[in-house]
Motif scaffolding. Structure first.
Motif, short mmCIF file in Angstrom:
data_model
loop_
_atom_site.label_atom_id
_atom_site.label_comp_id
_atom_site.label_asym_id
_atom_site.label_seq_id
_atom_site.Cartn_x
_atom_site.Cartn_y
_atom_site.Cartn_z
N ILE A 43 -4.08 -3.63 4.06
CA ILE A 43 -3.16 -3.68 2.92
C ILE A 43 -3.46 -2.52 1.98
CG2 ILE A 43 -2.49 -4.97 0.85
CD1 ILE A 43 -3.19 -7.55 2.48
N ILE A 44 -4.73 -2.37 1.64
CA ILE A 44 -5.12 -1.30 0.72
C ILE A 44 -4.74 0.06 1.34
CG2 ILE A 44 -7.03 -0.20 -0.51
CD1 ILE A 44 -7.31 -2.82 -1.62
N ASP A 45 -5.06 0.22 2.61
CA ASP A 45 -4.76 1.49 3.29
C ASP A 45 -3.27 1.82 3.23
OD1 ASP A 45 -7.37 1.90 3.88
OD2 ASP A 45 -7.23 1.38 6.00
N SER A 46 -2.41 0.81 3.44
CA SER A 46 -0.98 1.12 3.48
C SER A 46 -0.39 1.37 2.11
CB SER A 46 -0.17 0.03 4.20
OG SER A 46 -0.96 -1.00 4.65
N TYR A 47 -0.98 0.81 1.06
CA TYR A 47 -0.37 0.98 -0.26
C TYR A 47 -1.14 1.91 -1.18
CZ TYR A 47 2.78 -2.65 1.20
OH TYR A 47 3.72 -3.36 1.90
N ASP A 48 -2.30 2.34 -0.74
CA ASP A 48 -3.13 3.23 -1.54
C ASP A 48 -2.62 4.67 -1.41
OD1 ASP A 48 -5.16 4.40 -2.95
OD2 ASP A 48 -6.58 4.37 -1.28
N LYS A 49 -1.66 5.01 -2.26
CA LYS A 49 -0.96 6.29 -2.13
C LYS A 49 -1.86 7.49 -2.38
CE LYS A 49 3.51 4.65 -1.99
NZ LYS A 49 3.69 3.51 -2.90
N ASN A 50 -2.79 7.38 -3.35
CA ASN A 50 -3.64 8.53 -3.65
C ASN A 50 -4.97 8.49 -2.89
OD1 ASN A 50 -4.87 6.53 -5.09
ND2 ASN A 50 -4.81 7.56 -7.06
N LYS A 51 -5.09 7.52 -1.96
CA LYS A 51 -6.23 7.45 -1.04
C LYS A 51 -7.60 7.42 -1.74
CE LYS A 51 -3.46 7.50 2.43
NZ LYS A 51 -3.16 6.13 2.90
N ASP A 52 -7.68 6.68 -2.84
CA ASP A 52 -8.99 6.53 -3.48
C ASP A 52 -9.66 5.22 -3.05
OD1 ASP A 52 -7.39 4.79 -4.84
OD2 ASP A 52 -7.89 5.52 -6.84
N GLY A 53 -9.01 4.50 -2.13
CA GLY A 53 -9.60 3.26 -1.62
C GLY A 53 -9.41 2.07 -2.54
N LEU A 54 -8.62 2.27 -3.61
CA LEU A 54 -8.39 1.20 -4.59
C LEU A 54 -6.90 1.11 -4.88
CD1 LEU A 54 -11.15 2.52 -6.95
CD2 LEU A 54 -11.33 0.35 -5.74
N LEU A 55 -6.46 -0.06 -5.32
CA LEU A 55 -5.07 -0.22 -5.70
C LEU A 55 -4.94 -0.20 -7.22
CD1 LEU A 55 -3.50 -3.03 -3.46
CD2 LEU A 55 -3.42 -0.57 -3.12
N ASP A 56 -4.24 0.81 -7.75
CA ASP A 56 -3.94 0.76 -9.18
C ASP A 56 -2.68 -0.07 -9.38
OD1 ASP A 56 -1.74 2.41 -8.70
OD2 ASP A 56 -2.87 4.23 -9.16
N TYR A 57 -2.24 -0.22 -10.61
CA TYR A 57 -1.14 -1.14 -10.88
C TYR A 57 0.14 -0.75 -10.15
CZ TYR A 57 2.03 -4.28 -13.29
OH TYR A 57 2.96 -5.23 -13.57
N LYS A 58 0.43 0.55 -10.11
CA LYS A 58 1.64 1.02 -9.42
C LYS A 58 1.59 0.71 -7.93
CE LYS A 58 3.63 5.00 -11.78
NZ LYS A 58 3.46 6.46 -11.81
N GLU A 59 0.44 0.97 -7.35
CA GLU A 59 0.28 0.73 -5.92
C GLU A 59 0.36 -0.77 -5.63
OE1 GLU A 59 -2.61 4.61 -5.19
OE2 GLU A 59 -3.49 2.66 -5.58
N PHE A 60 -0.26 -1.54 -6.51
CA PHE A 60 -0.23 -2.99 -6.39
C PHE A 60 1.21 -3.50 -6.48
CE2 PHE A 60 -0.21 -7.05 -8.79
CZ PHE A 60 -0.80 -7.85 -7.84
N LEU A 61 2.00 -2.90 -7.38
CA LEU A 61 3.40 -3.29 -7.55
C LEU A 61 4.20 -3.07 -6.28
CD1 LEU A 61 4.98 -2.28 -10.96
CD2 LEU A 61 4.60 -4.55 -10.00
N SER A 62 3.99 -1.94 -5.62
CA SER A 62 4.76 -1.69 -4.42
C SER A 62 4.37 -2.70 -3.33
CB SER A 62 4.61 -0.24 -3.93
OG SER A 62 3.29 0.03 -3.58
N TYR A 63 3.10 -3.10 -3.32
CA TYR A 63 2.66 -4.14 -2.38
C TYR A 63 3.35 -5.46 -2.69
CZ TYR A 63 -0.35 -7.83 -0.52
OH TYR A 63 -0.81 -8.98 0.08
N MET A 64 3.34 -5.85 -3.98
CA MET A 64 3.94 -7.12 -4.37
C MET A 64 5.44 -7.14 -4.13
SD MET A 64 1.55 -9.09 -5.05
CE MET A 64 2.51 -10.52 -5.56
N THR A 65 6.10 -6.02 -4.39
CA THR A 65 7.55 -5.96 -4.18
C THR A 65 7.88 -6.16 -2.71
OG1 THR A 65 7.34 -4.16 -5.75
CG2 THR A 65 9.55 -4.73 -5.09
N ASP A 66 7.11 -5.51 -1.84
CA ASP A 66 7.30 -5.69 -0.40
C ASP A 66 7.07 -7.14 0.00
OD1 ASP A 66 7.84 -3.10 -0.05
OD2 ASP A 66 6.20 -2.69 1.36
#
Ligand SMILES: [Ca+2]
Ligand SMILES: [Ca+2]
Length: 85
Positions: A43-66
């Motif tokens: 999950i982290i790998d697919s939504y972690d856009k800047n590849k820092d290994g963590l989900l920030d709020y924006k990345e988390f949002l795209s996960y939740m929306t999906d």
């Protein structure tokens, strides 16, 4: 999208503004959603856009929306009599 703010804050246990694999894994295990570390990592790998290994709020949002989209499809399937409940 503010309904996800609270959830994000809950997931972000150490309040550093990003969700780590461990934090996500912890929460999912509590809800019995996922048990395998590999899945959380995926999950982290697919939504972690800047590849820092963590989900920030924006990345988390795209996960939740999906996820919400998938849930709606699932709900639609269950709601056979189309009463909306
Ligand atoms: Ca955190
Ligand atoms: Ca990231």
């Amino acid at each position: 999208m503010d309904q996800f703010r609270g959830l994000f804050a809950k997931l972000d246990q150490n309040n550093d503004g990003v969700i780590s694999v461990a934090e996500l894994h912890d929460e999912m295990r509590k809800h019995g959603i996922l048990s395998a570390d590999g899945k959380v990592q995926n999950i982290i790998d697919s939504y972690d856009k800047n590849k820092d290994g963590l989900l920030d709020y924006k990345e988390f949002l795209s996960y939740m929306t999906d996820r919400e989209k998938k849930w709606k499809i699932y709900f639609h399937d269950l709601d056979k009599n189309k009463c909306g409940e």
